[in-house]
Motif scaffolding. Structure first.
Motif, PDB file in Angstrom:
ATOM      1  N   PRO C  96       7.768  38.281  -2.939  1.00 42.13           N
ATOM      2  CA  PRO C  96       8.463  37.799  -4.133  1.00 42.13           C
ATOM      3  C   PRO C  96       8.730  36.307  -4.086  1.00 42.13           C
ATOM      4  O   PRO C  96       8.525  35.611  -5.096  1.00 42.13           O
ATOM      5  N   VAL C  97       9.137  35.812  -2.922  1.00 42.21           N
ATOM      6  CA  VAL C  97       9.476  34.385  -2.856  1.00 42.21           C
ATOM      7  C   VAL C  97       8.238  33.534  -3.123  1.00 42.21           C
ATOM      8  O   VAL C  97       8.302  32.549  -3.868  1.00 42.21           O
ATOM      9  N   LEU C  99       5.621  34.332  -4.901  1.00 36.62           N
ATOM     10  CA  LEU C  99       5.301  34.454  -6.321  1.00 36.62           C
ATOM     11  C   LEU C  99       6.208  33.554  -7.159  1.00 36.62           C
ATOM     12  O   LEU C  99       5.755  32.783  -8.019  1.00 36.62           O
ATOM     13  N   VAL C 100       7.512  33.661  -6.870  1.00 34.06           N
ATOM     14  CA  VAL C 100       8.472  32.900  -7.664  1.00 34.06           C
ATOM     15  C   VAL C 100       8.330  31.408  -7.391  1.00 34.06           C
ATOM     16  O   VAL C 100       8.494  30.597  -8.311  1.00 34.06           O
ATOM     17  N   VAL C 102       5.604  29.795  -6.864  1.00 36.61           N
ATOM     18  CA  VAL C 102       4.512  29.295  -7.703  1.00 36.61           C
ATOM     19  C   VAL C 102       4.999  29.096  -9.139  1.00 36.61           C
ATOM     20  O   VAL C 102       4.767  28.047  -9.762  1.00 36.61           O
ATOM     21  N   LEU C 103       5.715  30.096  -9.632  1.00 35.97           N
ATOM     22  CA  LEU C 103       6.236  29.996 -11.002  1.00 35.97           C
ATOM     23  C   LEU C 103       7.164  28.798 -11.131  1.00 35.97           C
ATOM     24  O   LEU C 103       7.102  28.042 -12.102  1.00 35.97           O
TER      25      LEU C 103
END
Lengths: 102, 629, 180
Positions: C96-97, C99-100, C102-103
């Motif tokens: 999750p970290v 992924l977030v 990148v966002l």
């Protein structure tokens, strides 16, 4: 009244949003996921209010009001579902939800 | 009164809707009450309209009621409009009245069937469609009714669909009549493109103005409509579906495949008489088809063993008489015969239904016999029906209508001795097979013990129909007996008069005597063969006799010929064509979809966090695209 | 005043980070309230006093109280904390970290291309908001009220105590029949 650059406010909203998203993705407890969703909604609200303040329009604040309404309804229904789920299964693990259907 | 015309088709439709929507929750008696009640109301309306129409004829002897514009398109504005004139008046009155009696009969006959509500829903829908068909003011609305009755016929033939033979019979009826229906659609296209309207009266008027007699367009339009009529009315060469259609419940055979739907073709030709007058060749063809069908079907009826199949071939033959009348221009004689035939043929079918019910679904006439004493009421009703079918002189209605047709064949300008002779031979054969049925079923020794006897409702329907089978003829008595013909006077307000060469009263009387004698001779022969079964046996055992018997039993082997000529080649072609490249392409597409399906099924795993991750990933991609592009 | 904003922002971010990382739900909830109060402060300094008040009353007040009630009814104890510890391994954070992150990088990219600053001045009071809300956005208000009603009915309906198994079902039915 503050006069900080608008990017700083938006950036803060983005940080809060990202933290909330991390919570949604990383936590397995449904209760925490619901809390994280609240964080994300709140972050979106900040962005709206900041944009409204930037252009001196009331619309941003009104959008926040709508978000607030939505969040209240969502929390009420969501918590009811969680309570019922916990009563039936005795767990709050989101990964166990809906797994039986495969 | 006339402005309530729209109620006549609407009432059965409302009955259909209420049964379809609520029939599952209603009790059987309630369903029957609604189904029979609406048609009864409709019949009462029709009677009231008829009285008003006859005693106070509207201007121009017709009444048009436009309800609304059906399809408002530029240059093409078909309307939902009903037209009442003498022709549709007679049709509507007979249809609602006979349908009411048959539904009353079915309320008892179908009792205890699991599809009770379904049966009545479709019967009501059928009546509504049939009324739309005969009341339509334009060809498109007529076509709607035409297709509606075809669909109801399909549904009701396959009513007991659990037996695959019934479903096959239903399919056969639907597909064979569809050939005619397709021709009808082409006729509509042709009329609309060349005449610019679909309103029947308008199109007929324009056709008479613009097309010379015998022109190609007129012949094409008439021929296409003839094809449609031939399909619906089970005439040569599309007659093969009717005997199989007896798979449906007996009241269905009585209403759809005897009294009303099969005469839709007769109605169509009478309604579009202007087109047929413009194409004398096609009209001659109508007469020839009628003559040939009536003879072939009468021969086939002579040897059938199934009581309903005898009646089916008889129906074909009697509709052949109507075609014969139409073909020589005796429009009102055809409609007269339609009316009388509706009474006696539905009486015969209902009587047969009572016999079948009493003998526990026994259809074979040789398992019956001697029922005269066991079922006296049914016997008398059936006897009256058979006598009317055999045109027993003076007392029965069938005599007057058949006699009028034979007379018109002789006197009409387009008639000929050959057509008359065919009709006469048919009359002889008709009397023979009708009374063969009566003798075998009701005389001789008792073979099967009858069970349930018809109750009040079935009895009432039989009695009323029997009364009309005897008396309906008196509204059209030939001039040499008593000059009393209100029916043809009424019909001639909407149909052209027969252009006849006048023959003396003596000739007319002679022709009548010959026709009456032909019927009596047929009855005598039936009795003679019934009394001397050994003679029949010897006749059947000769090589020629057995060959003819087999030929007639299979209805001249049309089924086998069509099977060999069309069905099997088509199936073989379809089998050859099964693996061509387009199918391959389609199958590849299907397989690709299937594999994609299995790929995507993996994403639907019920894990909310993975869904959220997917949403995030999607957001990342979309924002990246926004930023980069 | 700008300093107040930065301090509040830091408090909000830190407390939110605590919210998503706590093991005990009640602790997380308390941090959440802190975060919401800090955000309310930010609203206030941005010239939206009405929204700031609502943030405190509705969010920090009503909604969080709802959470508290829910947690009390769930009655999670020490073993729940242990279970959370098992669930929250570093490995479960990693995906999750990333992924977030990148966002978030994309957010920064977008934000860096915008410009302008807050105008200062008196901001927008409840009056302007009210005029816009009940004028231009009247339909939205109606829809929101309907949403709240639906939420109320839905929460009541879902939250009913339903019999869990057939046995209990029969027992409850028996109970009803006794009452009758």
């Amino acid at each position: 009244m503050i006069t900080v650059p608008i990017e700083h406010v938006i950036l803060m909203a983005a940080i809060l949003f990202s933290l909330g998203l991390t919570g949604v993705l990383a936590r397995r407890n449904v209760l925490f996921i619901l809390l994280s969703i609240e964080v994300m909604l709140n972050a979106a609200g900040i962005a709206f209010v900041a944009a409204g303040a930037r252009w001196a329009q009331a619309d941003g604040q009104i959008m926040f009001l709508f978000i607030l309404t939505m969040a209240a309804a969502e929390v009420a229904v969501g918590l009811a579902i969680i309570l019922q789920y916990y009563r039936h299964t005795g767990t709050l693990d989101v990964d166990a939800m809906g797994g039986g259907r495969r | 009164m006339l402005s309530l015309l729209w109620l006549i088709p609407l009432l059965p439709l409302a009955g259909f809707l209420s049964i379809v929507l609520g029939g599952g929750r209603m009790r059987g008696s309630m369903v029957a009450l609604i189904a029979v009640g609406v048609v009864g109301l409709s019949a009462a309306m029709a009677a009231a309209v008829a009285i008003r129409f006859i005693y106070l004829p509207p201007a121009g002897n017709s009444f048009t009621q436009t309800l609304w514009t059906w399809i408002p398109a530029t240059g093409f504005m078909p309307e939902i409009s009903l037209r009442l004139d003498a022709l549709s008046l007679v049709m509507v009155t007979v249809i609602t009245f006979v349908a009411f009696l048959i539904l009353l009969y079915s309320a008892e006959f179908m009792g205890g069937d699991e599809g009770y509500a379904r049966f009545f829903a479709w019967m009501d829908l059928f009546v509504a469609s049939m009324l739309v068909l005969v009341l339509a003011d334009n060809f498109l609305l007529l076509y709607l009714g035409w297709e509606g009755v075809g669909m109801c016929s399909f549904l009701l033939i396959g009513f007991w669909y659990r037996d695959s033979a019934n479903a096959r019979a239903a399919r056969k009826a639907f597909i064979v009549t569809r050939i005619g229906d397709a021709a009808f659609v082409v006729a509509l296209f042709l009329i609309f493109t060349h005449l610019g309207t679909l309103t029947i009266q308008e199109a007929a008027a324009r056709a008479s103005r613009e097309w010379p007699v015998g022109s190609g367009l007129a012949v094409a339009a008439a021929a296409l409509m003839l094809a449609a009529a031939v399909g619906k009315s089970a005439q040569l060469p599309l007659q093969t579906w009717l005997p199989d259609a007896m798979a449906g419940p007996t009241p269905v055979s009585a209403l759809i495949h005897a009294a009303t739907m099969v005469t839709a073709g007769v109605y169509l030709i009478a309604r579009a008489n202007a087109f047929f007058t413009l194409a004398p060749f096609v009209q001659w063809l109508v007469a020839v088809i009628g003559a040939v069908t009536l003879l072939l079907a009468a021969f086939a009826a002579l040897v059938q063993c199934d009581i309903k199949r005898v009646l089916a071939y008889s129906t074909m033959s009697q509709v052949g008489y109507m075609f014969l009348a139409l073909g020589v221009g005796a429009w009102s004689a055809a409609i007269f015969h339609f009316m009388v035939h509706a009474f006696f043929k539905s009486l015969l079918f209902l009587g047969a239904g009572a016999v079948i019910m009493a003998l526990h679904e026994e259809h074979d006439i040789f398992a019956m016999g001697g029922l005269r004493r066991a079922l006296p009421g049914t016997f008398w009703a059936f006897l009256i029906g058979a006598a009317s079918l055999a045109a027993l002189p003076v007392v029965t209605a069938g005599f007057y209508s058949k006699d009028l047709i034979l007379l018109c064949d002789w006197t009409s300008k387009s008639g000929s001795v050959w057509l008359w002779a065919a009709g006469l031979a048919g009359a002889f054969l008709t009397a023979m097979y009708a009374f063969r049925l009566v003798f075998i079923v009701f005389f001789g020794e008792l073979r099967t013990k009858p069970g349930r006897k018809p109750g009040f409702r079935m009895g009432a329907a039989l009695a009323v129909l029997a009364f009309f089978s005897l008396s309906a003829g008196f509204i059209q008595i030939p001039p040499d007996i008593v000059n009393f013909s209100p029916l043809s006077e009424l019909l001639e307000t909407s149909l052209p008069r027969l252009s006849a060469v006048s023959v003396g009263t003596q000739t007319e009387a002679l022709l009548q005597a010959v026709a009456g004698l032909a019927g009596l001779a047929g009855i005598f022969f039936a009795w003679f063969f019934f009394r001397h079964p050994a003679l029949v046996e010897r006749l059947v055992l000769t090589p020629l006799g057995s060959a003819f018997r087999r030929l007639w039993l299979e209805g001249w082997c049309f089924d086998r010929a069509y099977d060999a000529l069309f069905v099997r080649p088509y199936i073989r072609l379809a089998e050859i064509n099964k693996d061509d490249c387009i199918d391959l392409l389609n199958r590849t597409l299907a397989r690709a979809c299937e594999s994609m399906h299995y790929l995507l099924i993996g994403t639907q795993n019920g894990r909310v966090r993975q869904y959220a991750a997917a949403v995030t990933l999607g957001a990342i991609v979309i924002i990246a695209l926004m930023v980069l592009l | 005043m700008n300093t107040v904003f930065y301090i509040s922002a830091a408090v909000a971010i830190l407390s939110t980070a605590m919210v998503i990382s706590r093991l005990n739900a009640i602790h997380a909830l308390l941090y959440m309230i802190v975060s919401l109060l800090a955000v309310a402060m930010i609203f206030f300094v941005m010239g939206a006093p009405f929204i700031a008040a609502l943030e405190v009353i509705v969010y920090a007040g009503a909604i969080m109280v709802l959470f508290v009630f829910a947690m009390m009814m769930l009655n999670l104890g020490q073993e729940a904390v242990e279970r959370e510890r098992n669930w929250l391994s570093p490995a479960s954070w990693a995906g999750p970290v990333t992924l977030v992150a990148v966002l978030f990088a994309e957010f920064i990219w977008i934000v860096s291309r915008t410009g302008g600053s807050l105008p200062g001045g008196g901001g927008l009071g409840p009056k302007q908001v009210g005029i816009a809300l009940l004028g231009q956005y009247l339909v939205g208000v109606e829809l929101a009220s309907m949403l709240l009603l639906a939420g109320l009915v839905g929460a009541y309906h879902i939250g009913r105590r339903m019999p869990r198994t057939g046995e209990e079902n029969e027992a409850s039915r028996a109970g009803i029949s006794i009452k009758q």
